[in-house]
Design an enzyme around this catalytic site. Structure first.
Site, mmCIF file in Angstrom:
data_model
loop_
_atom_site.group_PDB
_atom_site.id
_atom_site.type_symbol
_atom_site.label_atom_id
_atom_site.label_comp_id
_atom_site.label_asym_id
_atom_site.label_seq_id
_atom_site.Cartn_x
_atom_site.Cartn_y
_atom_site.Cartn_z
ATOM 1 N N ASN A 73 5.651 1.811 -12.601
ATOM 2 C CA ASN A 73 5.045 2.949 -11.332
ATOM 3 C C ASN A 73 4.459 3.596 -11.976
ATOM 4 O O ASN A 73 4.277 3.751 -13.758
ATOM 5 C CB ASN A 73 6.774 2.756 -10.884
ATOM 6 C CG ASN A 73 5.955 3.915 -9.309
ATOM 7 O OD1 ASN A 73 5.540 3.981 -8.972
ATOM 8 N ND2 ASN A 73 6.599 5.823 -9.538
ATOM 9 N N ASP A 126 5.582 -0.440 -8.881
ATOM 10 C CA ASP A 126 4.507 -1.693 -8.207
ATOM 11 C C ASP A 126 4.699 -2.899 -9.131
ATOM 12 O O ASP A 126 4.116 -3.318 -8.160
ATOM 13 C CB ASP A 126 2.944 -0.800 -9.559
ATOM 14 C CG ASP A 126 2.167 0.578 -9.044
ATOM 15 O OD1 ASP A 126 2.830 1.047 -8.714
ATOM 16 O OD2 ASP A 126 1.532 0.076 -8.476
ATOM 17 N N ARG A 176 -5.384 2.780 -2.557
ATOM 18 C CA ARG A 176 -4.217 2.090 -3.964
ATOM 19 C C ARG A 176 -2.670 2.648 -3.144
ATOM 20 O O ARG A 176 -2.731 2.812 -1.753
ATOM 21 C CB ARG A 176 -4.609 3.775 -4.516
ATOM 22 C CG ARG A 176 -4.340 4.840 -3.691
ATOM 23 C CD ARG A 176 -4.274 6.613 -4.186
ATOM 24 N NE ARG A 176 -2.758 6.226 -4.743
ATOM 25 C CZ ARG A 176 -1.535 6.658 -3.602
ATOM 26 N NH1 ARG A 176 -1.545 6.973 -2.231
ATOM 27 N NH2 ARG A 176 -0.595 6.535 -4.517
ATOM 28 N N ARG A 205 -7.248 -5.276 -10.018
ATOM 29 C CA ARG A 205 -6.065 -4.273 -10.237
ATOM 30 C C ARG A 205 -5.077 -5.277 -11.393
ATOM 31 O O ARG A 205 -4.212 -5.960 -10.023
ATOM 32 C CB ARG A 205 -5.710 -3.115 -9.637
ATOM 33 C CG ARG A 205 -6.868 -2.165 -9.478
ATOM 34 C CD ARG A 205 -6.216 -0.845 -8.485
ATOM 35 N NE ARG A 205 -5.155 0.148 -9.461
ATOM 36 C CZ ARG A 205 -5.476 0.948 -9.471
ATOM 37 N NH1 ARG A 205 -4.995 0.856 -7.305
ATOM 38 N NH2 ARG A 205 -3.818 1.502 -10.326
HETATM 39 O O1 MRU Z 1 -2.609 4.119 -9.605
HETATM 40 P P1 MRU Z 1 -1.442 4.487 -7.903
HETATM 41 O O2 MRU Z 1 -2.320 5.476 -6.628
HETATM 42 O O3 MRU Z 1 -2.097 2.665 -6.869
HETATM 43 O O4 MRU Z 1 -0.272 4.453 -7.970
HETATM 44 C C1 MRU Z 1 0.557 4.168 -7.647
HETATM 45 C C2 MRU Z 1 1.816 4.172 -8.042
HETATM 46 O O5 MRU Z 1 2.101 4.385 -9.041
HETATM 47 C C3 MRU Z 1 3.159 4.335 -6.366
HETATM 48 O O6 MRU Z 1 3.747 5.275 -7.201
HETATM 49 C C4 MRU Z 1 3.225 3.107 -5.986
HETATM 50 O O7 MRU Z 1 2.082 1.825 -5.926
HETATM 51 C C5 MRU Z 1 4.545 3.023 -4.633
HETATM 52 S S1 MRU Z 1 3.228 3.202 -3.506
HETATM 53 C C6 MRU Z 1 4.411 3.160 -2.483
#
Ligand code: MRU
Length: 344
Positions: A246, A236, A47, A90
């Site tokens: 994010n 993201d 993730r 995703r």
């Molecule tokens: O659902 P996730 O754990 O994949 O979400 C991750 C985030 O929101 C992070 O802050 C984002 O991907 C930045 S990672 C450098």
């Protein structure tokens, strides 16, 4: 201490550190079927936007290694299906699509099956290495924002586990700490899947950086008490105007930070920028299973049969963002022109 490696390419297999088991257990998944990778991405075994992109690039290579045919046409058709399946794993992180678009170009121009296989592996390794370098640059640029030290709040996990390098938001914090600035971190637990409590706390402890874990709802109180000097999170997807998607809860933190006069920084590689969309309104927000809210790791925490909402990300409008740090430098405002200038 060497960085944690959330993903590794070894003997034509992808080795993933299963992040759903952390911090309790360090288990590695050995993946040779791209469909297993799709499942791993969906359940967040891997993730974080950059790590998802890298994983998908390796996933395309796995698809190519699995495909046995002598027909270039059939080979390409099948690989385009592999890309389509990875694409749907995703919806929010731009890095996933950015990495798959790079692999699509290799497939489209490839003229021989074994050559395409080799090139897809090479490109995935390149994407991975570029991210490592990018993280180092982001950390170097961003650490300059923390010269005064203080307590820095971060949300979710934007560290090594999320990127395959040293991290973005957490990379900056680590670099500022290594440079000798008096840094203390407040890590939000990050409901509902606790990426902050499980993963950021794990990384900070391992790096020996002083920190305090808080629940998401405590941030406002600590800001009001002047106990937080800056907020840094990852991203993201960032639209042309700087609006940023994010982890859910980021928007709340940004509004609180503005109210209390605290700088709010976003750190992300340019592969997270989506210049094809003007604003955050166009970003698709992943809605995950209600069970992630009504239970934790299989144990029910709410009555059976109730409704629960679970948007996984939110959008922080650009006016709440003090600066965006990428591997190309720091952009302070004027995002609609300055972000594009970084990549065009
Ligand atoms: O659902 P996730 O754990 O994949 O979400 C991750 C985030 O929101 C992070 O802050 C984002 O991907 C930045 S990672 C450098």
């Amino acid at each position: 201490m060497p960085e944690l490696q959330p993903l590794k390419w070894e003997n034509n297999r992808l080795i993933l550190l299963d992040q759903t088991r952390l911090p309790g257990r360090e288990c590695y998944l050995k993946i040779s079927d791209y469909k297993d990778l799709v499942a791993a991405i969906k359940r967040l075994a891997v993730r974080g936007a950059p790590a998802i992109g890298i994983a998908a690039a390796y996933g395309t290579a796995l698809g190519a290694l699995e495909t046995e045919t002598d027909s270039l046409r059939l080979f390409k058709n099948r690989l385009n299906k592999v890309i389509g399946t990875l694409w749907r794993s995703r919806p929010t992180a731009r890095n996933l699509f950015w990495a798959l678009e790079r692999q699509q170009k290799i497939i489209a121009r490839g003229e021989g099956i074994s050559r395409i296989r080799e090139d897809l592996i090479r490109e995935a390794v390149k994407i991975h290495q570029e991210q490592i370098l990018s993280d180092e640059q982001i950390s170097r640029f961003g650490a300059a924002l923390l010269n005064d030290g203080g307590t820095i709040l971060t949300h979710c996990n934007a560290g090594a586990l999320a990127t395959g390098g040293c991290g973005t938001a957490l990379g900056i914090i680590k670099k500022a700490f290594e440079d000798g600035h008096p840094i203390h971190v407040m890590a939000t637990e990050t409901r509902p899947l606790l990426q902050g409590a499980r993963l950021t706390a794990f990384e900070l402890k391992r790096a020996g950086i002083p920190f305090t874990l808080i629940t998401d709802s405590m941030a406002g109180t600590f800001m009001r008490q002047a106990k937080i000097q800056a907020v840094i999170t990852g991203a993201d997807r960032i639209a042309r105007n700087g609006d940023t998607a994010n982890k859910i809860g980021t928007y709340t933190l940004a509004v609180l930070a503005k109210e209390h006069g605290i700088p709010f920084y976003i750190a992300a590689p340019t592969s997270t920028l989506d210049l094809s969309i003007y604003s955050g309104k166009e970003i698709i927000i992943e809605e995950r299973s209600a069970e992630e809210v009504t239970s934790f790791q299989g144990v029910k925490s709410a009555p059976k049969g109730i409704k629960a909402a679970n948007p996984s990300f939110d959008i922080t409008p650009h006016e709440y963002i003090t600066a965006i740090v990428t591997e190309k430098g720091i952009v302070r405002g004027q995002y609609h022109t300055e972000l594009a200038r970084q990549v065009e």
